[in-house]
Enzyme design. Structure first.
Site, PDB file in Angstrom:
ATOM      1  N   GLU A 325       0.852  -1.198   0.000  1.00 36.56           N
ATOM      2  CA  GLU A 325       0.000   0.000   0.000  1.00 36.56           C
ATOM      3  C   GLU A 325       0.884   1.242   0.000  1.00 36.56           C
ATOM      4  OE1 GLU A 325      -2.738  -0.400   3.289  1.00 36.56           O
ATOM      5  OE2 GLU A 325      -3.656  -2.205   2.435  1.00 36.56           O
ATOM      6  N   HIS A 355      -7.802   1.540   1.846  1.00 38.54           N
ATOM      7  CA  HIS A 355      -7.704   1.091   3.244  1.00 38.54           C
ATOM      8  C   HIS A 355      -8.428   2.065   4.191  1.00 38.54           C
ATOM      9  CE1 HIS A 355      -5.043  -1.510   6.084  1.00 38.54           C
ATOM     10  NE2 HIS A 355      -6.228  -1.254   6.636  1.00 38.54           N
TER      11      HIS A 355
HETATM   12  N1  LIG Z   1      -9.913  -2.385   6.401  1.00 35.93           N
HETATM   13  C1  LIG Z   1      -9.724  -1.861   7.577  1.00 35.93           C
HETATM   14  O1  LIG Z   1      -9.593  -0.661   7.721  1.00 35.93           O
HETATM   15  C2  LIG Z   1      -9.676  -2.747   8.781  1.00 35.93           C
HETATM   16  C3  LIG Z   1     -10.139  -2.253   9.998  1.00 35.93           C
HETATM   17  C4  LIG Z   1     -10.114  -3.080  11.105  1.00 35.93           C
HETATM   18  C5  LIG Z   1      -9.583  -4.356  11.001  1.00 35.93           C
HETATM   19  N2  LIG Z   1      -9.114  -4.805   9.829  1.00 35.93           N
HETATM   20  C6  LIG Z   1      -8.581  -6.174   9.689  1.00 35.93           C
HETATM   21  O2  LIG Z   1      -9.658  -7.068   9.948  1.00 35.93           O
HETATM   22  C7  LIG Z   1      -9.170  -8.156  10.707  1.00 35.93           C
HETATM   23  C8  LIG Z   1     -10.292  -8.753  11.518  1.00 35.93           C
HETATM   24  O3  LIG Z   1     -10.683  -7.829  12.497  1.00 35.93           O
HETATM   25  P1  LIG Z   1     -11.560  -8.262  13.763  1.00 35.93           P
HETATM   26  O4  LIG Z   1     -11.550  -7.104  14.681  1.00 35.93           O
HETATM   27  O5  LIG Z   1     -12.847  -8.805  13.363  1.00 35.93           O
HETATM   28  O6  LIG Z   1     -10.637  -9.403  14.351  1.00 35.93           O
HETATM   29  P2  LIG Z   1     -11.032 -10.489  15.444  1.00 35.93           P
HETATM   30  O7  LIG Z   1      -9.740 -10.961  15.993  1.00 35.93           O
HETATM   31  O8  LIG Z   1     -12.072  -9.966  16.355  1.00 35.93           O
HETATM   32  O9  LIG Z   1     -11.693 -11.665  14.566  1.00 35.93           O
HETATM   33  C9  LIG Z   1     -10.951 -12.437  13.665  1.00 35.93           C
HETATM   34  C10 LIG Z   1     -11.628 -13.783  13.566  1.00 35.93           C
HETATM   35  O10 LIG Z   1     -10.940 -14.547  12.564  1.00 35.93           O
HETATM   36  C11 LIG Z   1     -10.876 -15.876  13.028  1.00 35.93           C
HETATM   37  N3  LIG Z   1      -9.792 -16.571  12.329  1.00 35.93           N
HETATM   38  C12 LIG Z   1      -8.457 -16.485  12.549  1.00 35.93           C
HETATM   39  N4  LIG Z   1      -7.798 -17.287  11.683  1.00 35.93           N
HETATM   40  C13 LIG Z   1      -8.735 -17.878  10.923  1.00 35.93           C
HETATM   41  C14 LIG Z   1      -8.672 -18.816   9.850  1.00 35.93           C
HETATM   42  N5  LIG Z   1      -7.497 -19.281   9.406  1.00 35.93           N
HETATM   43  N6  LIG Z   1      -9.831 -19.222   9.312  1.00 35.93           N
HETATM   44  C15 LIG Z   1     -11.031 -18.766   9.772  1.00 35.93           C
HETATM   45  N7  LIG Z   1     -11.138 -17.885  10.773  1.00 35.93           N
HETATM   46  C16 LIG Z   1     -10.004 -17.442  11.334  1.00 35.93           C
HETATM   47  C17 LIG Z   1     -10.652 -15.743  14.511  1.00 35.93           C
HETATM   48  O11 LIG Z   1     -10.993 -16.938  15.208  1.00 35.93           O
HETATM   49  C18 LIG Z   1     -11.570 -14.579  14.854  1.00 35.93           C
HETATM   50  O12 LIG Z   1     -12.857 -15.013  15.229  1.00 35.93           O
HETATM   51  C19 LIG Z   1      -8.065  -7.527  11.561  1.00 35.93           C
HETATM   52  O13 LIG Z   1      -7.106  -8.487  11.929  1.00 35.93           O
HETATM   53  C20 LIG Z   1      -7.477  -6.472  10.670  1.00 35.93           C
HETATM   54  O14 LIG Z   1      -6.380  -7.017   9.964  1.00 35.93           O
HETATM   55  C21 LIG Z   1      -9.147  -4.028   8.695  1.00 35.93           C
HETATM   56  O1  LIG Z   2      -6.075   2.878  10.090  1.00 35.58           O
HETATM   57  C1  LIG Z   2      -5.325   2.031   9.642  1.00 35.58           C
HETATM   58  O2  LIG Z   2      -4.263   2.277   9.056  1.00 35.58           O
HETATM   59  C2  LIG Z   2      -5.628   0.544   9.830  1.00 35.58           C
HETATM   60  C3  LIG Z   2      -7.081   0.208   9.877  1.00 35.58           C
HETATM   61  C4  LIG Z   2      -7.301  -1.281  10.046  1.00 35.58           C
HETATM   62  O3  LIG Z   2      -6.682  -2.015   9.066  1.00 35.58           O
HETATM   63  C5  LIG Z   2      -6.939  -1.798  11.399  1.00 35.58           C
HETATM   64  O4  LIG Z   2      -6.144  -2.726  11.509  1.00 35.58           O
HETATM   65  O5  LIG Z   2      -7.510  -1.280  12.373  1.00 35.58           O
END
Ligand SMILES: NC(=O)c1ccc[n+]([C@@H]2O[C@H](COP(=O)([O-])OP(=O)(O)OC[C@H]3O[C@@H](n4cnc5c(N)ncnc54)[C@H](O)[C@@H]3O)[C@@H](O)[C@H]2O)c1
Ligand SMILES: O=C(O)CC[C@@H](O)C(=O)O
Length: 477
Positions: A325, A355
């Site tokens: 990114e 993102h």
């Molecule tokens: N796009 C964004 O801006 C943004 C924002 C927040 C989070 N995220 C990403 O989203 C991800 C998930 O966030 P969350 O808060 O829901 O996380 P979380 O930890 O609450 O939930 C993740 C889930 O995935 C499951 N998991 C782990 N490995 C797995 C696998 N191999 N197969 C199936 N399930 C599996 C876990 O058991 C858990 O229930 C974060 O790790 C982060 O990387 C992205």
């Molecule tokens: O704000 C960010 O850069 C990351 C957002 C999201 O991917 C997270 O992990 O919370």
């Protein structure tokens, strides 16, 4: 919202105040090369908060607070920045991430670094961070930090585990509807002046099946929202989890892929989730289904997605995250960054966002408060509650009625005999309270001891530093 005060109500950190720097106490060990002592001066002014015991809480601070240097990268929210500045720390705030060499140059000097998802704190970078005691990830993911290396070098890492979950879930709902109605394409066409009124291949989402991979904070929140739109929700997770509403957990990833009209990924970046959805998995998906990824760029095999979109196997996709990114706003998303970028950009009915899943005012402000508060507690009091790579250790606050108390923090290798050695050093004093816990190879000891004159603090510090199990010692007073 008066967020700084509302969100920190009842916790033992200072409200924003201009005279904070004059109210600081002192401590030893925030830097690996302590240079001297400051006369405790916090009794001179101010009105400290009341501790749980009823006494006035004593604010432990490392050296003089104005000596604490903090580097905030990636445009960390202003509310969080304000909380740190209100402590009197020296805060440098940059809008983007830094290239590795520049990051190494800057990290050498700081005690605290605040980042978001872009900054890679690898072992190579952390090795140079000689004064660093704590990392704040102002986001959910911590995959960008070598948390194990950090722990082994006494550097705590904090994040905000769910402050942006709702924002991501809402974005995904918007994407489901937008893909089903080809909104991105219609909007782009009209922006270019072309009227193209079509219903072919456009659908309601009511009655369709949403398959959620990863039913954690985001996945489960999304489940509730999707059901409110009349969708049937199934989910696959590595562990058994309670279903919300009428959602159903399915036993395999394949079962989910074969049944879902929309597939959305919400798993962390792990070796097991690398290319979790690749050619075989896309082959398992229903013809004309849709794929969404707002987790991490490594989770979907993007060249395979390009082929599946070109062949018509998938009717649409939405991506918020990518293997590589850009560092900051205004940078280009080209083949130099990801070799397939141009092919991806040329596809129809694909929503590409930079993102922004967690990028809302609400989420960023909440994250700013949560992570800054954790950083302040760690710097000032050594409390590790919520750390992702350290055992969770906390003691109730010292009070102003306890003038000759110090708080000793001894981060050490988790090997036999350490407590004997530490208590031989602390044993000449009265240990009022002590807590120790371990997480893997690393253990964290916190003790409040009384009857300690300023004159002996340096000796205490040096003797602890001399123990072979030592990773990092801090003495707060
Ligand atoms: N796009 C964004 O801006 C943004 C924002 C927040 C989070 N995220 C990403 O989203 C991800 C998930 O966030 P969350 O808060 O829901 O996380 P979380 O930890 O609450 O939930 C993740 C889930 O995935 C499951 N998991 C782990 N490995 C797995 C696998 N191999 N197969 C199936 N399930 C599996 C876990 O058991 C858990 O229930 C974060 O790790 C982060 O990387 C992205
Ligand atoms: O704000 C960010 O850069 C990351 C957002 C999201 O991917 C997270 O992990 O919370």
């Amino acid at each position: 919202m008066n967020s700084a005060l509302d969100a920190t109500e009842g916790i033992d950190i200072e409200p924003p105040s201009t005279d904070l720097a004059r109210r600081v106490s002192s401590s030893l060990g925030v830097s690996t090369s302590p240079t001297g002592f400051h006369t405790p001066s916090w009794t001179k002014s101010g009105s400290p908060l009341r501790a749980a015991t009823g006494g006035l809480a004593k604010h432990l601070k490392p050296f003089a607070t104005e000596d604490i240097k903090i580097l905030l990268l990636e445009n960390v929210n202003v509310t969080g920045q304000g909380l740190l500045e209100a402590q009197g720390y020296q805060v440098t705030h940059l809008k983007s991430a830094l290239p590795e060499d520049e990051l190494i140059g800057k990290i050498r000097d700081v005690h605290v670094i605040g980042i978001r998802s872009k900054t890679k704190l690898t072992a190579r970078v952390l090795r140079e961070a000689k004064n660093l005691i704590v990392v704040g990830c102002f986001c959910i993911g911590t995959n960008q930090v070598d948390t194990q290396y950090a722990a082994e070098h006494g550097i705590a890492v904090f994040n905000s585990p769910f402050s942006n979950s709702r924002s991501v879930a809402e974005l995904v709902i918007a994407e489901i509807i937008s893909l089903a109605r080809q909104l991105g394409d219609r909007s782009n066409e009209l922006h270019k002046g072309t009227w193209n009124k079509v219903s072919n291949g456009c659908w309601e989402i009511r009655g369709k099946t949403l398959g959620i991979i990863g039913y954690g904070h985001i996945g489960s929140q999304l489940s509730v929202l999707a059901e409110a739109f009349g969708m049937t929700v199934i989910y696959y997770d590595a562990v058994n989890l309670m279903a919300l509403g009428t959602a159903k957990q399915v036993p395999t990833l394949e079962a989910l892929l074969r049944a879902a009209d929309f597939v959305t990924c919400h798993v962390p970046e792990l070796p097991e989730t690398n290319n979790l959805i690749s050619r075989k998995e896309m082959g398992d998906m229903k013809d004309g289904s849709y794929l969404i990824n707002a987790s991490r760029g490594s989770v979907i095999d993007i060249p395979a997605l390009i082929d599946a979109m070109r062949s018509g196997k998938l009717a649409g996709a939405a991506l918020d995250v990518y293997p590589a990114e850009p560092g900051g706003n205004g940078d280009y998303f080209t083949n130099e960054l990801n070799s397939w970028a141009q092919d991806l950009r040329s596809l129809k009915n694909i929503i590409l966002t930079p993102h922004i899943g967690g990028s809302t005012e609400e989420a960023q402000s909440a994250i700013g408060i949560e992570v800054s508060t954790a950083l302040i507690r760690y710097v000032n009091e050594g409390t590790t509650l919520g750390a992702v790579n350290m055992p969770e250790v906390s003691l109730r606050s010292l009070t102003m009625d306890e003038p000759n108390h110090v708080r000793v923090i001894y981060i050490h290798r988790n090997i036999p005999g350490v407590l004997r050695g530490v208590n031989a050093i602390l044993g000449n004093h009265n240990v009022d309270k002590q807590m120790t816990d371990s997480r893997g190879e690393v253990a964290y000891l916190m003790a409040d001891i009384s009857g300690v004159n300023v004159a002996v603090i340096k000796d205490l510090y040096q003797r602890l530093e001399g123990l072979s199990s030592r990773i990092m010692t801090r003495v707060l007073y």
